[in-house]
Enzyme design. Structure first.
Site, short mmCIF file in Angstrom:
data_model
loop_
_atom_site.label_atom_id
_atom_site.label_comp_id
_atom_site.label_asym_id
_atom_site.label_seq_id
_atom_site.Cartn_x
_atom_site.Cartn_y
_atom_site.Cartn_z
N LYS C 75 0.86 -1.18 0.00
CA LYS C 75 0.00 0.00 0.00
C LYS C 75 0.90 1.23 0.00
O LYS C 75 1.91 1.27 0.73
CB LYS C 75 -0.90 -0.03 1.24
CG LYS C 75 -1.97 1.07 1.27
CD LYS C 75 -2.91 0.90 2.46
CE LYS C 75 -4.02 1.95 2.45
NZ LYS C 75 -4.96 1.76 3.57
N SER C 150 -9.83 1.79 2.49
CA SER C 150 -8.89 2.54 1.67
C SER C 150 -7.83 1.68 0.98
O SER C 150 -7.19 2.14 0.06
CB SER C 150 -8.19 3.59 2.53
OG SER C 150 -7.38 2.96 3.51
N SER C 174 -10.26 -0.56 6.62
CA SER C 174 -9.58 -0.38 5.34
C SER C 174 -8.86 -1.60 4.79
O SER C 174 -8.41 -1.59 3.65
CB SER C 174 -8.61 0.80 5.41
OG SER C 174 -9.32 2.01 5.39
#
Lengths: 95, 479, 481
Positions: C75, C150, C174
């Site tokens: 990420k 996210s 997330s």
């Protein structure tokens, strides 16, 4: 709680955001709807409850007092917007 | 007596003498090239996290124990949010609720010898900011973050002081204490010890506090006294002219010897304090506190008592000797060389040495005369090798670097004449040369004795033992 | 293809293929599919091949670490030394991180190969991945739909087979929510289990890193590398790190699973409810005992969460001021102008909304009513869970109230977007671990199931999920097949 345009301007100033006048009303409406959601919290009486700021309720671990970092100025300043003579530069600060 | 009373409180920032920063492993050494001691944590790079330095916590506890304060068993770090270029994260990690050191007190000694208690409201830990450099670039300021993250202990007093002199006495007391505790180097020029003063005035007899101003940028005790006195006068003038004091921050300008408002339009500060979620509560146990208490060095009050009780010094001398840690250390080092001579050593440290240092503008820690040499000099007076008068000459020579007392006495032939035969010979000669005065003495004019002593001392070039001269002269003149 | 981490390790160990070969396969697949899916913000092909070569050499020398030669995606809020770390923000579009996050350093230590940095909602603020400066991510099951957020790029990349596994972070769901919407497995560990050092902060007391992969077994492998005590993170837990893979066979027989009645009351799409009910039946057949429980204050999770998250975020994001790194506006007139325009231009709308609400919640006169109140309720929510865990080993819950929605459907309504997090955020408030695993489909879109564990019982969660995945094949389904 409904925020007025002036509230939004004040918050933006505290947060150092250059809010465009054109979007102030839109932000006021969005922020007000979020605050409305948040006000559900008032349903529960918490007067006797201690606040919880860390989920584990742990205590701080301490570091020994010794120098572990070396000079990495060149690497750090390579990504800076404006540096000269090893200093970060900003518009003149008036005190 | 003025109808106005001033009310003063001090906020003192003492940089703690750790080797690394409060929340990072970067060095705290002073004077490095800009930004070479600002690591990723100090710069507030995305993703970095603070980890608290154990040394900082111990130093704060030391201070707390020394001022007899409450130590919080669960101390909390909070974020103080504001934007400034020398504040890299947009917040300063400080303490708000639950500071590590709670209420305590110190006592100060005033000029008339009276003592006064000053309350310490709290002392909390926080990180220092960086520095802005304004004179390097034409259109811009430069930011040096080497100082960012240096540990500070902010010591907040109660508004207990009523004059600039009291404020200075308190500041000196705290300065002395942090030096004794070895938690701060106390260097005011380098900014290791900074005083901000909150000043307000009110009519005598009133109990409400007046509007206060905060004086910043004061880097010496002399300036502290001046800045406060200026501010008191300014406020009195304002109020007597029917004006009002505005709550604001004022900078002291040492060059112009005046204070001026820091910002024309002071923005209302809203620091939005909240507990720093990157740091957890600091747990301090009674054991921790007792361990620190046991390791405390002897503090000024204890030293003073010992100097009076076991060394037999006067209370005044003990007070002055212990007010400054370096003076006390000097005295004790000298005493170590000559353990029996506490009183005369104290007199020399506080008398001739203090005078000479003061005249030359030298701190006692940098004295050209070492404690051992001063002790050596005092010893030669005590054993009658030299007189007090000759001692001043020897002191001067040691100061000039000519060696220790023995070497100088030897080289200059200053050894006191204590051989009574030699002194008698001198006396005989003087008596023979001054028959008129001998007659006067024998006629009852006692004062003439001083003339004879002077003559004999002159003949001996000051080396004759004055006591011996005196006694022998009396005998001879009466004969 | 959709090979898992376990398959790849087997292939590498047996010599079926080299790390360079498998890495090249993934890079080619990324090159082909990423333009339409937009899972990656940066693809680091050269670094990947270099690391793959080093991994092959290490393996040949008998020095293979636990993830030696396994390609991974990270990420884009884990700082990667020398590689842009954008956080999905224009603010950090030019930010080449000068150091490695602890998670990244540990992946390197264990021999993993970095394929690239995945797309995400800006500063992890969002539940759809639409709040990215780099554009939305397409859900591999239906490109017109969101992957969740996210960690949307990581979840979609795993689902689409662009990486065998990926790192993610979970502040209010997330990891778990995009895992559910993309049909992959993701675990949010106990707060403090994975170091936050170098993981760009959204809300410090809620953020926690974790893996997304095809199975619980793969999550166990990746978590083993990501987790562990870290001196650089004061909130890192100094507790023993169990062998997660070794604990996988714990099974479910005799385990008590709590079903919070509040979670199955209203708001949950009925068809999703059916899927979850089937999963519950399955678990019961596997020997688990089901117990109805109550989490009395759980309905306040959303307001409590948003106050705390926004307050912390407003402060955490103050460092983006255009002075030392990141976006700086052109020709600032003065210092204030530099701050205000750099921040206004650098942050997207949702980030600015949250900064402003957070600023407001902390400001003088409102602190007690908002922030303090939220912290008090947070304790009550935690106590609800603690009480429940005296009676049960796990708590079962949905992950999302609905399946993946269409891109743009909620873009103009922040509050309805926040409500997507109803089942996930209470764990972050309490600091508990939770795993999201595929449990079925509705209209061809994946549905996730969530198991919540007690503090530091990731082993138990992974074992339960693994047991379920031994008797079901939802996690093996692939989009487009």
């Amino acid at each position: 709680m409904s925020l007025k345009p002036d509230d939004v301007r004040n918050i933006a100033q505290l947060a150092r955001l250059h809010i465009d006048e054109a979007v102030i009303d839109e932000y006021a409406a969005d922020l007000s709807s979020i605050l409305e959601l948040v006000e559900q919290m008032n349903r529960v009486d918490t007067s006797d409850v201690a606040p919880l700021s860390n989920p584990l309720d742990a205590t701080q671990r301490l570091r020994d007092d010794s120098v572990s970092e070396s000079d990495e100025r060149d690497k750090f300043q390579a990504i800076a917007p404006d540096v000269a003579d090893g200093l970060y530069r900003v518009p003149k600060v008036i005190e | 007596m003025s109808e106005w009373e001033s009310v003063i409180g001090l906020e003192i920032h003492a940089q703690l003498a750790t080797t690394s920063k409060i929340f990072s492993g970067a060095s705290t050494a002073f004077g490095a090239e800009p930004n070479t001691q600002a690591c990723a944590v100090d710069l507030g790079l995305p993703g970095v996290l603070p980890v608290l330095n154990r040394g900082v916590v111990e130093m704060a506890i030391r201070f707390g124990v020394a001022i007899d304060a409450d130590i919080d068993h669960r101390s909390i770090f909070a974020r103080k949010n504001y934007f400034y270029p020398d504040l890299p994260k947009g917040y300063q990690i400080s303490q708000y609720e639950h500071p590590i050191v709670g209420r305590g007190h110190v006592s100060i000694t005033l000029d008339d010898g009276a003592t006064m208690e000053i309350g310490v409201t709290r002392a909390h830990l926080e990180e220092d900011a960086g520095k802005s450099v304004h004179d390097r670039f034409a259109e811009q300021s430069g930011i040096d973050l080497n100082r960012a993250g240096t540990p500070l202990l902010e010591i907040v007093s109660e508004p207990d002081m009523r004059s600039a002199k009291q404020a200075v006495a308190y500041a000196r007391k705290i300065h002395s204490l942090v030096r004794y505790l070895e938690i701060c180097d106390g260097n005011m020029q380098e900014g290791s010890f900074r005083c901000d003063a909150n000043v307000s005035i009110r009519r005598r007899g009133e109990s409400e506090l007046g509007t206060r101003t905060e004086l910043k940028n004061i880097n010496s005790f002399r300036f502290l006294e001046r800045a406060i006195n200026h501010e008191i006068e300014r406020q009195i003038d304002l109020l007597e002219d029917g004006g009002a004091v505005v709550q604001e921050t004022r900078l002291y300008d040492a060059d112009r010897d005046e204070t001026r408002s820091m910002r024309s339009k002071e923005e209302a500060n809203d620091y939005r304090y909240f507990p720093d979620p990157d740091l957890l509560p600091v747990a301090i146990t009674d054991d921790d506190i007792e361990r620190v208490r046991a390791s405390l060095p002897e503090l000024p009050e204890q030293k003073k008592t010992r100097f009076v009780d076991t060394l037999g010094l006067s209370a005044d001398n003990a007070e002055v000797l212990t007010a400054n840690r370096d003076t006390a250390l000097y005295f004790e080092a000298a005493l170590e060389a000559q353990p029996e001579l506490a009183a005369p050593i104290a007199n020399w440290v506080l008398g001739d040495l203090a005078g000479a240092l003061n005249k030359a503008g030298i701190e006692i820690g940098d004295s050209p005369i070492s404690p051992a040499r001063l002790a050596g000099l005092v010893a030669r007076i005590a054993d009658d090798t030299i007189s007090g008068k000759i001692a001043k000459e020897v002191f001067e020579a040691i100061w000039q670097g000519e060696g220790d007392a023995d070497a100088i006495i030897e080289a200059r032939g200053l050894k006191q004449i204590t051989d009574s035969g030699a002194i008698e010979a001198l006396i005989d000669a003087v008596i023979a040369d001054n028959p008129e005065q001998v007659e006067q003495f024998r006629a009852g004019k006692e004062k003439v004795l001083g003339f004879f002593v002077g003559q004999v001392m002159k003949q001996s070039q000051g080396k004759a033992n004055p006591g011996q001269v005196n006694a022998l002269l009396r005998d001879k003149l009466k004969a | 293809m959709a090979r898992g981490v376990g398959d790849i390790l087997q292939g590498l160990e047996s010599g079926e293929f080299s790390s360079v070969e498998i890495t090249q396969d993934y890079l080619e697949r990324i090159e082909r599919l990423n333009p339409s899916l937009n899972c990656f913000i940066s693809v680091t092909g050269e670094i990947a091949l270099e690391q793959a070569r080093a991994a092959d050499a290490a393996r040949a020398a008998g020095e293979a670490g636990p993830l030696c030669g396994v390609p991974l995606a990270h990420k884009d809020l884990f700082c990667t030394d020398g590689v842009r770390t954008s956080c999905g923000s224009r603010m950090l579009d030019n930010f080449i991180a000068p150091y490695d996050a602890t998670v990244i350093a540990q992946c390197k230590r264990d021999g993993a190969v970095m394929l690239g940095k995945t797309n995400m909602d800006e500063f992890a603020m969002g539940s759809s991945n639409e709040n990215s400066y780099y554009g939305p991510v397409a859900n591999p099951w239906d490109p017109a739909r969101v992957p969740g957020g996210s960690s949307g790029g990581s979840a979609a990349a795993v689902a689409a087979g662009l990486t065998p596994a990926a790192t993610g972070t979970d502040t209010g769901g997330s990891i778990r929510q995009p895992a559910a919407l993309c049909g992959v497995t993701g675990i949010k560990p106990t707060y403090g289990r994975v170091s936050r050092y170098g993981m760009v902060a959204f809300a410090s007391s809620l953020d926690q890193g974790g893996p997304l992969a095809h199975s619980a077994a793969d999550c166990a492998r990746l978590l083993q590398t990501m987790a562990g005590f870290d001196q650089r993170d004061s909130t890192s837990a100094d507790t023993a790190l169990p062998d997660f893979s070794a604990g996988l066979d714990g099974g479910l027989a005799g385990r008590r699973i709590g079903l919070p009645k509040e979670y199955f009351a209203e708001g949950l799409d009925a068809r999703l409810g059916d899927v979850i009910q089937q999963a519950i039946d399955e678990l019961q057949q596997m020997g688990a005992e089901l117990v109805e429980i109550s989490l009395a204050n759980i309905d306040l999770s959303i307001p409590v969460y948003y106050v705390i998250a926004m307050a912390e975020a407003s402060s955490n994001l103050s460092r983006y001021d255009g002075v030392r790194f990141g976006h700086r506006c052109d020709d600032p007139a003065d210092l204030e102008d530099l701050y205000k325009r750099s921040r206004w231009e650098g942050f997207g709308a949702e980030v600015k909304r949250r900064i402003m609400i957070g600023t407001y919640a902390l400001s003088a006169g409102y602190y007690d009513a908002y922030y303090l109140k939220a912290q008090q309720l947070r304790r009550l929510i935690k106590q609800d869970f603690q009480q429940a865990f005296t009676r049960v080993d796990y708590i079962l819950a949905p992950v999302t109230p609905e399946t993946a929605f269409e891109i743009g459907a909620k873009a103009n309504d922040p509050v309805s977007m926040y409500l997507q997090d109803i089942y996930t955020i209470s764990l972050n408030l309490a600091g508990l671990p939770g795993i999201s695993l595929p449990a079925g489909f509705v209209d061809g879109l994946p549905v996730g199931m969530q198991l919540i564990g007690n503090y530091f019982d990731e082993s138990g969660l992974l074992a339960a999920a693994h047991a379920y995945q031994q008797v079901t094949d939802w996690h093996l389904r692939e989009p487009g097949s």
